[in-house]
Design an enzyme around this catalytic site. Structure first.
Site, short mmCIF file in Angstrom:
data_model
loop_
_atom_site.label_atom_id
_atom_site.label_comp_id
_atom_site.label_asym_id
_atom_site.label_seq_id
_atom_site.Cartn_x
_atom_site.Cartn_y
_atom_site.Cartn_z
N VAL A 1 4.64 -5.66 -4.66
CA VAL A 1 5.78 -5.57 -3.74
C VAL A 1 5.93 -6.94 -3.08
O VAL A 1 4.95 -7.55 -2.64
CB VAL A 1 5.55 -4.47 -2.67
CG1 VAL A 1 6.71 -4.41 -1.69
CG2 VAL A 1 5.36 -3.11 -3.36
N HIS B 1 0.85 -1.21 0.00
CA HIS B 1 0.00 0.00 0.00
C HIS B 1 0.88 1.25 0.00
O HIS B 1 0.56 2.24 -0.66
CB HIS B 1 -0.90 0.02 1.23
CG HIS B 1 -1.86 -1.12 1.30
ND1 HIS B 1 -1.72 -2.14 2.20
CD2 HIS B 1 -2.98 -1.39 0.59
CE1 HIS B 1 -2.71 -3.00 2.05
NE2 HIS B 1 -3.49 -2.58 1.07
#
Ligand code: PAF
Length: 281
Positions: free
Chosen positions: A176, A37
């Site tokens: 990620v 995020h």
């Protein structure tokens, strides 16, 4: 940073920005924010004047046997991360604010959401499409940011925004990963340490599929077989699906000509993990 907890306060804030001509980015989330995020927020910060992070654990996108009630809720930690990242507004509405009594609209994007996650999690994508449409209508962003980790979700949202002429640019940011390749996800917290040690098998399988393709394999059967071999080497992993698809329509391909997306879902114990790899030759 402003923490806004109601639709009416958000709308008032948004109307003020209309007058100032501010370029707005939206990062929709369900909270439990992690480095994935953070990367979306940073991408938003780079290209927008004002960044709104929405935090709403959307009941509509959870199936009856899924983890809605135990989904991590940590508003204080999430707010601290947003503040540190320079977010302008953290919008954390209540369930009643988003779905007031009498709410009955459902948004569906059947073409892109029918297969894969759509098949494994009936109703999930209609829940996502409904809440994202609502968030977009409220925030009216110029740009909206999603992670590639949820590839099918991002493809569905692109379709939705195009079909409804929402005039919002959808930016999909790279997944990620932890150093061992595991894609960051709030669901990783449900894994025991032994299960977490097994989790890298998912990305390893995708890499094997990608390597087969780069080594000349063109048939989806061969590419899937290469992925399957890796998944079956991990006794804790239970395969849900492996797919070789067109990156936009997500229809399965028989042969790969120029580009493809590899999609994979496994279960480790009760935890369901998904990942993907986009391949362009
Ligand atoms: O990806 C998520 O976290 C959710 O599906 C989203 C886009 C915030 C909608 O609830």
């Amino acid at each position: 940073m402003r923490l806004i907890r109601s639709v009416s306060a958000l709308s008032a804030w948004r109307r003020r920005l209309d007058r100032e001509g501010v370029f707005i980015g939206l990062v929709p989330t369900m909270g439990a924010l992690h480095a994935g995020h953070r990367a979306l927020i940073r991408a938003a910060r780079l290209s927008c004047d004002a960044v709104v992070v929405s935090l709403f654990v959307n009941p509509l996108q959870f199936g009856p046997r899924e983890d809605f009630s135990r989904y991590p809720r940590q508003l204080r930690a999430d707010a601290a991360l947003c503040r540190a990242e320079g977010v302008d507004v953290l919008f954390a509405p209540s369930r009643e604010d988003i779905y007031p009594a009498g709410f009955s609209t459902v948004v569906t994007v059947p073409a892109v959401s029918r297969r894969w996650e759509g098949e494994s999690r009936p109703g999930h994508f209609a829940g996502v499409a409904t809440v994202v449409t609502k968030l977009m209508a409220l925030v009216r962003p110029h740009l909206a940011f999603f992670g590639q980790k949820d590839y099918q979700q991002a493809a569905m949202i692109r379709r939705l925004v195009a079909d409804l002429d929402l005039g919002i640019n959808v930016r999909v940011c790279p997944t990620v990963r932890d150093p061992d390749g595991v894609a960051l996800s709030s669901r990783n917290h449900y894994l025991t340490s032994a299960q977490r040690r097994a989790a890298p098998v998912l990305y390893a399988a995708l890499r094997a599929g990608g390597a087969a393709l780069l080594a000349g394999a063109r048939s989806a059967v061969r590419i899937r077989r290469a992925m399957q071999r890796v998944v079956s080497s991990e006794p804790k992993a239970r395969l849900e699906y492996l797919a070789v698809c067109d990156p936009e329509t997500l229809e399965p391909l028989r042969r790969v000509t120029d580009k493809a997306v590899l999609l994979a879902a496994i279960r480790i114990g009760r935890v369901r993990l998904i990942d993907n790899m986009l391949i362009k030759r």
